[in-house]
Every structure is written in structure tokens, then in C-alpha cells.
Scaffold this active site. Structure first.
Site, mmCIF file in Angstrom:
data_model
loop_
_atom_site.group_PDB
_atom_site.id
_atom_site.type_symbol
_atom_site.label_atom_id
_atom_site.label_comp_id
_atom_site.label_asym_id
_atom_site.label_seq_id
_atom_site.Cartn_x
_atom_site.Cartn_y
_atom_site.Cartn_z
ATOM 1 N N GLY A 1 2.688 126.005 -70.320
ATOM 2 C CA GLY A 1 3.492 125.302 -70.812
ATOM 3 C C GLY A 1 4.733 125.104 -70.596
ATOM 4 O O GLY A 1 5.060 125.795 -69.691
ATOM 5 N N GLN B 1 16.724 125.849 -52.790
ATOM 6 C CA GLN B 1 15.411 126.067 -52.623
ATOM 7 C C GLN B 1 14.758 127.353 -51.601
ATOM 8 O O GLN B 1 15.099 128.110 -51.121
ATOM 9 C CB GLN B 1 15.026 125.302 -51.848
ATOM 10 N N HIS C 1 15.338 115.587 -64.974
ATOM 11 C CA HIS C 1 17.617 115.801 -64.184
ATOM 12 C C HIS C 1 17.052 115.908 -63.001
ATOM 13 O O HIS C 1 18.312 114.318 -62.429
ATOM 14 C CB HIS C 1 18.051 116.384 -64.992
ATOM 15 N N HIS D 1 10.229 118.225 -63.196
ATOM 16 C CA HIS D 1 11.657 118.101 -62.584
ATOM 17 C C HIS D 1 11.950 116.577 -63.438
ATOM 18 O O HIS D 1 12.545 116.175 -61.866
ATOM 19 C CB HIS D 1 11.548 118.577 -61.509
ATOM 20 N N GLU E 1 20.562 127.408 -56.767
ATOM 21 C CA GLU E 1 19.412 127.367 -57.228
ATOM 22 C C GLU E 1 18.620 126.580 -55.826
ATOM 23 O O GLU E 1 18.137 125.621 -55.141
ATOM 24 C CB GLU E 1 19.032 126.325 -58.336
ATOM 25 N N ASP F 1 5.979 128.668 -58.305
ATOM 26 C CA ASP F 1 5.823 129.869 -59.246
ATOM 27 C C ASP F 1 3.930 130.416 -58.980
ATOM 28 O O ASP F 1 3.991 131.778 -59.313
ATOM 29 C CB ASP F 1 5.299 129.130 -60.630
ATOM 30 N N HIS G 1 17.090 125.644 -70.348
ATOM 31 C CA HIS G 1 16.016 125.282 -69.974
ATOM 32 C C HIS G 1 14.797 126.424 -69.363
ATOM 33 O O HIS G 1 13.395 126.920 -68.943
ATOM 34 C CB HIS G 1 16.282 124.797 -68.308
#
Lengths: 259, 1015
Positions: free
Chosen positions: B803, B576, B351, B349, B574, B371, B273
Site C-alpha cells: 500500500g 528518472q 503533487h 504521483h 530524483e 518498483d 513520503h
């Protein structure tokens, strides 16, 4: 007075503030985006302004109910200042989430001492958040925001816009006092079916004003139809001079110019 | 003390209706409504609350008396009371009376009326013990709970903790089998929610134990190969043996064992990832076309194909190069106006969305927005795009493997997740696509993209030694632990249980607040670098920012959602809505002030150094010291085998079936899920917020036609615009992934050019979603697609600027293996100087001419025509790299000159579907009488003419007075006049023999198109 000063109130979750400022700025009115934090610290700040706007968005994520938490804060920290502001013949505008908030503060319709709020904005009858353009009819021009406007074409984007009065007599009362300001209509100006009335509001109500007319709340977004390129039909029908929504902001600014 | 506030709807019980419908759908019955009697929702409030304060909370905050009625109960901890239903009920009545008497009139007035309470009591008598409570599992983000604590504070009431719940009252007659369906499939998602089917007790409130520090060292140096693998698996590290060996050697050299946090940091950074090790690794590739084999050793696939194309295009542009930053930052950046650049990024996103669709999609969008906020020195998000790939909503339930959610549920959850995040944060969702193929059953794809506006000269960032490491935003919790490594693995039937921690729920308002701070701080020049916390959490964000420097990090400083997290969990969580900034020491105060004003939490985690080491502390203890060079460059290169073999052509398919009439085929096509109207999704997305919308996703007379692309005016009042479009068609992958990639690029460009983009100013993004790339055939098909991307990008002069890949989208259980088709999404962004020049796809007036531009060929393989007729063709569409750029240029010129009234690209369903869409969108009829004039080759019959999906084709509506000029622009290019518009609301197409092949009213066309997913 030359040009009024405009305060666009921000808080966590506000998101239509810049386009609201754009509308007023286009008309030359000096406009500040002010975070609630500052007003809470210094409520007197409010009195430097002539127009207060509660813009659209999701104040506090619409947690509990749309506009509820912000309304509570306004009552708690600015209750007296807001009443004073209104009583000084200044203007207050609530758009979408701002309308939901204004209604819950009791500034539009004063709460009944015994029975609480007179009306609410319930979840849309379709059960969904909806973004679409609607035709609107100005029911009466009591509110200075609606002077010389007959009809409007504006977008709505909300999940809780279904205007409901607690009792039938309240609705009748609003009619008698000319507080029903704006109604959804179909493209021919008649009472619409869904989705012409996008949320199921009683009497197709899209916006109401307080008893003075100077406090005005509406679900549709006039600040999203300022430029001719915002009209969904411009590629078919050509560019007009301006978007329909600009008239509401011009009226607000002119209200002070005339004085 | 815990109080329960239950709110029951006074009018329509829509959440009950919704779940009953769902039950009926799943069981193909009508029993749902008999089984669930009513629903409610509510809050559990913990704190030193008195009946008076609880009363204030209910009246002033929680209850809308016009819509709901409230019931308040204390929750007891005593087990004896709980065990006896009677006593439990008595006690709640008792307290209720107490509440009434203490507060007399006030509570009377506001809780509607006293008879309501009696009513609720009598209802309890019937159903008190027949209800399901659905609560979020402890530790799962609950934004509402946070808001209530804060709002109570405004009312001068302290609440220590809040949990929200939903409640469903059921009939005592419910059968066990049905009960299982409700519990397992409908009421809750096990990944984030729990069901308690009895009154809630205080014990249900799990008390999290405080953390007591203990440094953990992993004795890695002594392990043998088997133990190394075991260590990787047990630790959920997703590292292979070779990688484990390299790490072991590294620590053998250092003469010490790694701490757990060091090992985790390496695992996160080296995950597929985060490091894209397959596509950046070496590939031994063999391509066999029609029996002829060719071998090639590719050192770094992305570099050799996608990047290389961009490098070459930029060289050719020379001084005219309009790319600003490519493949270097969180997003690609291109020039826009003199004051602003544009940033664009699309993420997947997949999985998380398979396990918890709402949270997965929600955080997918939240992540890509961060991002953009973290691109350069912070760009302002202006628009979102979303593209989904699902299995058919009608996929039979009984065939769904264990551990996989029903497609319908995934679709609803994903759409709602994107809706709630995008709408709340105030970024319009303007463009997208939805593709259906049953191979996405276990691995749905969720692509979320965001475009942003970045002031010029803000693309570069560089933290300085001594700068503080400042984290803005959400608190750190146990959510999303191991997301990066989890998403690098295959899903299987136990993923649902294993990955509980990998699921996250977003809070859009927190992110909105951070965005407000960042954009102000950027303009005040308060920070030198910024990045988002995505996969890998702090470990990746700080690891990346400090890559060239070094950092000292104090993890005990992190603000936590709740106690009990150990240092490694803090480091890799992770959770948010967190951004990491590097802030010069003398600006920290100003930034803190700004954060206070905007109600954003801020922490100082340490500082950047010059040591080339990542030093991690927890309080006084050093818990890790990682060599940054080893971390970023130490990963052993992997060499993978890849093989592509062109499928055998068999020309003896039985094509003797009696074909349906063209009009029947057309209506079937319009009802195809991938072609059908997506209005039910689009209307739920606010595509007008920010006021920049110039061409909306739904266009035409009734605002319901499918726009080719979205056009925005990001700087209100300025004429410059941005066009966003996309191309995706995985059906072609089965025939030739190279041709598929070319077609995806062509489609993305077609969409933007059809609305008015300059083909020389389009930038694109690639998102590769593939199956298990350890299988050489799967990887081989990806290599072939990437090589095609290179060739087409160069031929079209269209650079890739950023990408992302998502590999291993494969589901494996004991009995089956489902791999997704190789799926490439191409997203296009095109700046334009004047938005008033654009055109929409809906027909405008009667008596205009209809032209077709581009060649139609006999290449029906992979077409939707084959899908609905069940025919099978061998030849798939191929782009013509020579003529295509010239056709795009001619369209652009014609639009710029104002010669075109409407323009639509031809894609799924070919000419017939495209003209039908233009006609019903504009409510203008068409007579197409010159089908035989269609430019192209091998047009043996009218079916090919009507339904071929040859690329680089457009339909144009042109006023008769402009016909000559258009023909001049297309002088040596394929163009033909094939019909005209009419005021009669019908579509008529005459065959080559002069007979009417198609004669259908516009209303029938439209109603078929809207039938599958009614709004």
C-alpha cells in the site's frame, strides 16, 4: 529446407519482440531475438537466418519521426546486407514500427534519386494514438506472407499509420504492381469510414509489399492475434482454433518448407 | 556555432488547431484562429557544423519532405546584429545562400523546392518578429535531444548539444490581454518551459558553470529553536522542530556539526513520503458515534489495522497461505503458478501532477514500473492500471485560484503522460477509473499501478558486504530535487514557482532498456539485490539497501546530464530511470558487457560494507558519515491527535420536489462524468501489447462497453490468468469514511469476481489519499477508514499485500482552503487457473433470463442518484460481512460451472445503470418485469429499487436451461429472476404497479453514455 530460422531484431524501444517470437515458435520455427548491437558488430550474422522481422514498438522513442532513427542505422550499418538478404529470396516482415522503419529505409519502396521518398506514414488523421481492432482485406496475394488469406481481424495501436504517397501517380503505380497488399475494410468488407480506417490512409492502405512481394510491411499487429483468447469477441462467439494473425506467420514458415 | 532548423507542416497544422481550440474554450470566444497564424517546430543544434553536415542532418534525419518544409538559419551571438531586425534577417539570408551554393543540387532536391524557400522568406517578412518560441528550460530532460545527438553520431556528425523548440506565429493585431492568456495559460507550462518571444539568440543557451568542490557544514549545534525551524524551512527539509532537535542532539553527541549532505539524507529518509511517519506513528484517537465517545491510543495505525488483517488471514490459511512477501518490498508478492509469482503495486504521483500534469503522470507510471523491476530480484512488468481523480472539466475558469491549472489541462496532460510512457515502454494499460469531484481542483490524484511476473524463489534479496553499488540507466541531473520533501507538504499558490526543481520528465525508452538488462542479468544471477531510485534518489535507494550493512559511496563517479551539480544535488536528485543493484565483484564485468550490448549506461558508485555507517565521498574528500541506525530508527515518533464524529442525521430534508421520470434520471446518470464512457482515454492506451489480453477494458459487440475488470494471460499459451480490478468511491467519505472503505473493498472484489475470480484468491492494495492530517478531524476520518479496512479484509479473507499513502492533499491560499475528500483506492489482483472460464459483462443472446444476486436496500446517501436529483438521504450503503463472502462464492461457482453468460456488478447508478450498460454493450434488449421481486429490505418505491447503490450485488444473464442450477447454488442467498433479454434493441423496465417506468432505445442509452467525453 525444413524449418527457416527467424531473426527478430531488437533495439532500444522495441517492445513486441516476445509475442512475435511466440508466433514463430508456435509454428516450430527456431527464433532468436537479436539486438542490433550484434548485427552492427557482425553483419554476417544476418545470413544465418531466412526470415527477418522488424517488430513493433517505439524504436528510439519515435524521436524525430516513427522508425526514423532505426532506419538510419539500418541504412548506415546494414544497408548492403539487407539488400543481399532480400535478393537471396528471403523474407522481411515489418510490423507497425517495423513497417514505419522499413518504409524509411527504402527497402519497401525505393527512394526516388531526385525527389526522395515516395511515401510516408504520417500522423493519424484523428491526431491521436489509437488502439482498436480492425477488419482487413487481402488485396492480392502477391506477397508470400498473404498466401491463401482473404481477410483478417487484427488490432492496430499506433499514432503514425496514415499512408500517404507523394504523388497520385505513385499510388497508381503501386496498384499496378500489386504492391498494395492489405486494406482496411468495414465489417461487411466494404470501403470503411473512420474508425474502420483508423488513420486516414490513402486507399485504406494497411500494408504494402515491395516489388518482389518478399518484403512486407503492415500497421496492424498479427502477432497479437495468435491465440483464440486474444479475439475481443471470444466471450460472445466462442473460442476458435487459432487467431487470424497466425496465418501470416505460417505462410512465412511454409514459404521455406515448400522449397 | 548554433544552427536553427525549423520545420513547418505542409498540410494540416494540427498543433495550431489544438491550441486555438484551447484558447477558444478558455476565453469562450472564437478569436483563437485569428491570432495564431501558424505553428512549427524545430531543433537548435550546437557543434562544429558546416553547411554540408547540417544539410545531411536535415535531409537524412530531421525532415520528412512529404509532410514538412525545412528552413535553416545560423544563430548569432552578436548583440548588435540581434538589436537590428534588418541586419539579423540579412545575415540569415546570407548564410542560407551560402548553404545553397555550397551544396547545390543536393539541398535543392531535398528541401522540397526553391520556391518554398522564397515562400518562407516572404512569410518571415510578415511575421518574423511575431512569434513565440517555446523551449524546455535548461536542465529539463529532453529525450528527443538525446536521440538526435546519438543519431547524428551514426551519420558521423558530432553535435555537442541539441534543444528542441515549438514556434507559434501570431498576428500583430493580438491584444495584450489575449497575449497574456496565450503566454500564461496555453502555450507553455512555466514549471518546465520558457517562452522567448523574439528570435532565439546564442545567449539563450545558458552556459552552466562547472562545479567547484566546497564542503558545506551546517552549524547546527548552536542553533536555538527558532533558528532550527528556519534552517529546516530554508533548506526545504520539511522537518519539524522536534525532529530538528533530535538531529541537533545527535550531532552534539558526536561533537561535530553535520554537513549539508548528512542533513539532507536525514530529511529525505524522515520525510512523510519515505517514512510514512503519520500512519506508522502514534495516534490518540477519539471516536464519537451518535454522541457516545470512545478513546483509543494506537501505536502504529498501519500495523494495527492493514498489516494486522493480513497477518491474521495468513495465519488462518496456514499451509495454504498464498502470500509470498507483504509490506516488505517495493511491491506485494503472491503465488501464481508453479514457476511464477505475481508482484503488484500502486503508487500515487499527485503533487507533481498538479504542477506539471504530463511530466507528473509520466514519471508516476515510470516510477511504479521501476518498483516492479526492483521487487525481489526483479519482476517483469505485465500490465499497468491507472486511476485518476479530477475536478470537473467544466469547472468555471474564473473561479480557479492563482497557481492552479485548469482541470481540462490537467486531465489532458495526465492522460497523455500515462499514454506516452506506457505505450512506449510496451506495457499494456488495462484497467482504471476516473472520478470527478471539484475538491480535486488543486490536488488532482494520479494513481499508477503495475503488475509483474517474478520467477518463484526470487522474492528475497540481500546485498553482501563487498558487493559493488552499481547504478544502471539515466544520468543524474538537477531534475526532481526535493521531490520527497515537496510531496510531503501542502500545495499553495506559490508551489508552482517553488517546486520547479521537483518536476521531472520521464524517458520511457531508457527505462525499457534498463528493464531488458535487469531481466537478463537476473536470469544470469549477476546481482544480489536491486531497488529503484524513487523519491530521495540515491540517498533513499542506497540508504535502504545498506540499512543492515553500511556503504562507501563515491559521488564523483556519478554520470551527470550536465556539469555544475554539487555533491548533495547528485545524492538527492530524483532524475528518472535509475536502478541501484548490488553486484558481486566477480560479476561486474559481465554486467557491464550486458549493459554495453543493450546500450545502457552503468556506473560503479562504491561498495557495501559491514560498518553500519553510510560513508559519502566526493573525490578524495569525505563529505558525510551517517550512522545508519540513527538514520533509520532515530526519528522521534510523532503523536497525532485524531477525532471522528458521526454526522448528525437530520430526517427533515425537503423531499417534496417533484421527481423526474426514472428514464430521465437514468439518462442523467449515464452522462455523469464518473459513470460516462472513458473510451477517449482507453483507446489512447495500448492495451494489447505483450499479447496477453484476454478480457479487454472495452468489451461487447462493438467493443465499447465498460468491462468490470481486465483479464490477462501473462505467460502466452498457458491457461493461467490474472484479473485486475479496482474500487474507489470518495463520495461516501462525507457520510462515513469507514463505510466508504468497506464499499471500496467490496467494489474491487465485486469487479474481479464478476469476471470469474476466486474470492478466496484475491489480494488487495490500499492507497490512502487524504487532506491535511495535522487536522485531527481529517486524520480521524482516515483512522476510521483504516479500521474498517481491517474488519472487512478479515471477513472477506482478502489480504492487503502492499500500500501507499499520500497525505496533505490540501490547497491553501490567503482566501481559501480546499481539502480533497478522504479517498481510498483499493486495487485487486486475482490469479485464476483457466482464462477460458471467465465471463464478460455484455449481454449475449435474446431469450435468456436476467437474475439479480444480493440484497437491495434503502440506502441512497452518497449515491449518484442523489447527485443528479439533488435529493439528500442519510443512510449510506453498508456491507454485510456475513452474507457478502457467500454471495461472492456462489457467483464464482456459477461462473466456474459455465452457468453464466454475462455478469456485471452493480455500482454507481445502481441496477438501472448496470442493466443499461449490459444491454447496450451487447446490443441486446431487456424486458425487466419483476422489479417487485427484488430481494432486500425497505424497498418503499421503485426509485430505491432502480438506483440504490447497495454493495455485493450482481446482474447475471443465464440461459433458461441453467436457471434451476443457479437457483440451487443460491439456495439460501438473495437471488431473483427479474427479467429476460430480447432481440428488440431497447431497455424496458416495468414498475411494481405493472406500468412501464423506463422504455428507452439502446442507441439513446449509449449515446448519452458516450456524450460527455466523445472519442
Amino acid at each position: 529446407m525444413a524449418l527457416p530460422r527467424v531473426l527478430v531484431l531488437r533495439c532500444p524501444g522495441t517492445n513486441c519482440d516476445t509475442e512475435t517470437k511466440f508466433a514463430f515458435t508456435k509454428l516450430g520455427a527456431p527464433t532468436d531475438l537479436v539486438h542490433l548491437y550484434y548485427l552492427q558488430k557482425d553483419p554476417q550474422l544476418l545470413h544465418k537466418y531466412q526470415i527477418l522481422v522488424l517488430p513493433g514498438g517505439f524504436s528510439y522513442g519515435d524521436d524525430v519521426a516513427a522508425g526514423k532513427i532505426l532506419a538510419n542505422q539500418l541504412i548506415t550499418y546494414l544497408g548492403d546486407e539487407l539488400k543481399f538478404f532480400r535478393d537471396q529470396e528471403k523474407l522481411i516482415l515489418g510490423i507497425c514500427n517495423g513497417f514505419q522503419t522499413l518504409l524509411k529505409t527504402g527497402l519497401l519502396l525505393q527512394n526516388d534519386v531526385e525527389d526522395g521518398p515516395l511515401a510516408t506514414l504520417a500522423p493519424n488523421q484523428s491526431g491521436k494514438f489509437e488502439a482498436r481492432w480492425v477488419n482487413l482485406r487481402v488485396v492480392n496475394q502477391k506477397s508470400p506472407f498473404l498466401t491463401k488469406i482473404d481477410q483478417l481481424y487484427l488490432p492496430v495501436a499506433h499514432g503514425e499509420g496514415n499512408f500517404i504517397c507523394r504523388k497520385e501517380w505513385i499510388l497508381r503505380g503501386l496498384k499496378q504492381t500489386s504492391q498494395i497488399a492489405l486494406q482496411y475494410v468495414d465489417s461487411d468488407g466494404r470501403a470503411p469510414l473512420y474508425p474502420g480506417n483508423p488513420n486516414g490512409s490513402q486507399e485504406d492502405i494497411a500494408g504494402i509489399c515491395d516489388i518482389t512481394g518478399r518484403v512486407f510491411g503492415l500497421m496492424p499487429h498479427p502477432e497479437r492475434h495468435i491465440l483464440p483468447t486474444q479475439n475481443p469477441h471470444w466471450t460472445r462467439l466462442g473460442l476458435k482454433n487459432e487467431g487470424d494473425g497466425l496465418a501470416i506467420f505460417r505462410n512465412a514458415v511454409d514459404f521455406f518448407r515448400k522449397d | 556555432m548554433i544552427w536553427e532548423v525549423e520545420l513547418q507542416p505542409l498540410g494540416r497544422d494540427s498543433s495550431r488547431e489544438k491550441i486555438c481550440d484551447e484558447f477558444d474554450l478558455i476565453t469562450k470566444s472564437t478569436r483563437g484562429g485569428d491570432q495564431i497564424i501558424s505553428s512549427s517546430h524545430g531543433y537548435l543544434l550546437r557543434g562544429a557544423l558546416t553547411p554540408h553536415t547540417i544539410n545531411v542532418l536535415v535531409n537524412q534525419l530531421l525532415l520528412d519532405p512529404l509532410l514538412e518544409k525545412a528552413t535553416v538559419r545560423p544563430i548569432h551571438s552578436s548583440v548588435e546584429k540581434e538589436s537590428s531586425k534588418e541586419s539579423s534577417k540579412e545575415s540569415s539570408e546570407e548564410s542560407w545562400n551560402q548553404l545553397q551554393s555550397t551544396n547545390g543540387n543536393v539541398s535543392h532536391n531535398h528541401f522540397s523546392s526553391s520556391d518554398l524557400i522564397t515562400e518562407s522568406k516572404s512569410q518571415e517578412k510578415i511575421s518574423q518578429n511575431y512569434y513565440f518560441n517555446v523551449l524546455l528550460k535548461p536542465g529539463v530532460m529532453d529525450p528527443v535531444a538525446q536521440s538526435i545527438i546519438a543519431a547524428a553520431k551514426d551519420l558521423k556528425i558530432e553535435i555537442s548539444d541539441v534543444r528542441t523548440f515549438r514556434r507559434y506565429y501570431y498576428s500583430p493585431e493580438m491584444k495584450e490581454r489575449d497575449r497574456q492568456i496565450w503566454v500564461n495559460k496555453i502555450l507553455a507550462n512555466d514549471a518546465i518551459e520558457q517562452i522567448i518571444d523574439r528570435p532565439i539568440r546564442e545567449q539563450d543557451w545558458s552556459n552552466i558553470k562547472p562545479y567547484s568542490f566546497q564542503k558545506i557544514v551546517v552549524p547546527l549545534r548552536e542553533l536555538n529553536d527558532t533558528q532550527l525551524i528556519e534552517c529546516s524551512q530554508k533548506g526545504f527539509l520539511a522537518l519539524n522542530l522536534e525532529e530538528m532537535r533530535v538531529i541537533q542532539q545527535h550531532y552534539q553527541k558526536l561533537e561535530r556539526d553535520p554537513s549539508d549532505i548528512e542533513l539532507e539524507t536525514i530529511a529525505q529518509t524522515w520525510s512523510e513520503h519515505c517514512s510514512h511517519k503519520t500512519l506508522k506513528g502514534a495516534i490518540d484517537y477519539e471516536e464519537i458515534i451518535d454522541g457516545k465517545s470512545k478513546r483509543e491510543y494506537i501505536n502504529n495505525l498501519l500495523k494495527a489495522t492493514i498489516f494486522q488483517a493480513t497477518v491474521q488471514i495468513r495465519q488462518e490459511l496456514g499451509a495454504e497461505d498464498w502470500c509470498v512477501s507483504v509490506f516488505a518490498d517495493n511491491a506485494g508478492i503472491i503465488r501464481f503458478t508453479e514457476e511464477y509469482d505475481l508482484a503488484f503495486k500502486v503508487e500515487t504521483h499527485n503533487h507533481p501532477s498538479a504542477i506539471e500534469p504530463y511530466g507528473g503522470a509520466n514519471t508516476g507510471l515510470g516510477g511504479v514500473i521501476r518498483d516492479i523491476l526492483g521487487t525481489g530480484l526483479g519482476a517483469r512488468p505485465i500490465a499497468n492500471t491507472d486511476v485518476f481523480c479530477f475536478a470537473s472539466p467544466e469547472f468555471p475558469d474564473e473561479q480557479i485560484p492563482a497557481g492552479v491549472l485548469q482541470p481540462r489541462r490537467i486531465i489532458q496532460g495526465v492522460v497523455a503522460g500515462v499514454r506516452d510512457y506506457g505505450n512506449r515502454i510496451g506495457i499494456p494499460t488495462v484497467n482504471g477509473a476516473v472520478i470527478f469531484d471539484d475538491r480535486y481542483l488543486a490536488n488532482p490524484l494520479v494513481f499508477c499501478g503495475t503488475a509483474g511476473l517474478l520467477p518463484v524463489h526470487h522474492a528475497q534479496k540481500s546485498p553482501e558486504p563487498g558487493d559493488r553499488i552499481i547504478v544502471l540507466g539515466g544520468r543524474t541531473g538537477r531534475d526532481g530535487i526535493h521531490g520527497a520533501t515537496f510531496s510531503s507538504l501542502e500545495l499553495n499558490d506559490t508551489s508552482e514557482q517553488l517546486s520547479g526543481g521537483a518536476v521531472q520528465i520521464g524517458n520511457a525508452i531508457t527505462e525499457k532498456k534498463i528493464a531488458d538488462v535487469i531481466l537478463r542479468a537476473r536470469d544470469l544471477k549477476l546481482f544480489t539485490a536491486i531497488t529503484d531510485c524513487g523519491a530521495g534518489g540515491f540517498s533513499s535507494a542506497i540508504g535502504e539497501l545498506s540499512a543492515e550493512l553500511g556503504a562507501e559511496v563515491q559521488l564523483a563517479q556519478a554520470l551527470l546530464k550536465y556539469e555544475g551539480l554539487n555533491y548533495t544535488e547528485i545524492w538527492i536528485s530524483e532524475a528518472q530511470e535509475r536502478m541501484v543493484l548490488s553486484v558481486p565483484l566477480d560479476k561486474v564485468g559481465q554486467l557491464r558487457q550486458l549493459c554495453e550490448q543493450e546500450n545502457v549506461e552503468v556506473i560503479d558508485l562504491g561498495y557495501f560494507t559491514n560498518s553500519k555507517l553510510l560513508n559519502l565521498y566526493y573525490g578524495p574528500e569525505q563529505i558525510g558519515e551517517i550512522d545508519l541506525k540513527f538514520l533509520h530508527d532515530g526519528r522521534p515518533a510523532i503523536v497525532r491527535q485524531a477525532r471522528y464524529e458521526s454526522p448528525q442525521k437530520s430526517n427533515n430534508h425537503d423531499q417534496s420536489l417533484t421527481l423526474p421520470e426514472p428514464s430521465t434520471i437514468l439518462l442523467d446518470l449515464l452522462r455523469c462524468p464518473s459513470i460516462a464512457s472513458k473510451e477517449w482515454i482507453i483507446r489512447q492506451y495500448d492495451h494489447e501489447v505483450q499479447g496477453g489480453s484476454v478480457l479487454k477494458p472495452l468489451v461487447g459487440k462493438h467493443e465499447d462497453g465498460p468491462s468490470d475488470a481486465a483479464v490477462l494471460m501473462p505467460i502466452l499459451g498457458r491457461s493461467e490468468g490474472v484479473i485486475l480490478g479496482n474500487g474507489i468511491n470518495p463520495r461516501y467519505s462525507d457520510f462515513d469514511p469507514g463505510a466508504m472503505a468497506a464499499l471500496a473493498i467490496d467494489e474491487a472484489i465485486r469487479n474481479t469476481v464478476a469476471t470469474g475470480a476466486n474470492p478466496q484468491r484475491i489480494a488487495i492494495l490500499d492507497n490512502f489519499c487524504w487532506g491535511n492530517v495535522q487536522d485531527p478531524l481529517v486524520l480521524g476520518s482516515l483512522v476510521r477508514a483504516a479500521k474498517a479496512c481491517h474488519d472487512v479484509a478479515i471477513a472477506y479473507g482478502t489480504p492487503f499485500i502492499s500500500g501507499k499513502d499520500s497525505l496533505n492533499n490540501e490547497f491553501r491560499s490567503a482566501t481559501q482552503r480546499i481539502s480533497i475528500p478522504g479517498t481510498l483506492l483499493i486495487s485487486a489482483i486475482a490469479p485464476i487457473p483457466d482464462v477460458t472460464k471467465i465471463v464478460s459483462m455484455d449481454l449475449k443472446e435474446p431469450e435468456n433470463l436476467i437474475f439479480i444476486a444480493g440484497n437491495t436496500k434503502n440506502e441512497l446517501a452518497g449515491s449518484h442518484y442523489d447527485l443528479v436529483t439533488k435529493l439528500y438521504h442519510d443512510e449510506i450503503p453498508q456491507v454485510d460481512l456475513k452474507s457478502a463472502p457467500r454471495i461472492f462464492q456462489a457467483i464464482y461457482q456459477s461462473i466456474q460451472k459455465g452457468l453464466i453468460r454475462s455478469c456485471h456488478d452493480l455500482s454507481e447508478g445502481g441496477l438501472a445503470v448496470a442493466i443499461a450498460e449490459m444491454a447496450f454493450a451487447g446490443d441486446i434488449g431487456v424486458d425487466m418485469t419483476h422489479l417487485s421481486k427484488l430481494p432486500g429490505s425497505d424497498l418503499h418505491n421503485d426509485h430505491i429499487r432502480l438506483f440504490s447503490e447497495s454493495p455485493t450485488r450482481f446482474l447475471l444473464e443465464v440461459a433458461p436451461s441453467h436457471a434451476a442450477e443457479i437457483e440451487k447454488i443460491f439456495a439460501d442467498l438473495p437471488l431473483a429472476k427479474i427479467g429476460h433479454t430480447t432481440k428488440e434493441p431497447r431497455l424496458r423496465i416495468a414498475g411494481s404497479d405493472g406500468q412501464w417506468l423506463i422504455w428507452v432505445s439502446l442507441s439513446e442509452l449509449k449515446s448519452n453514455w458516450q456524450k460527455l467525453f466523445p472519442w
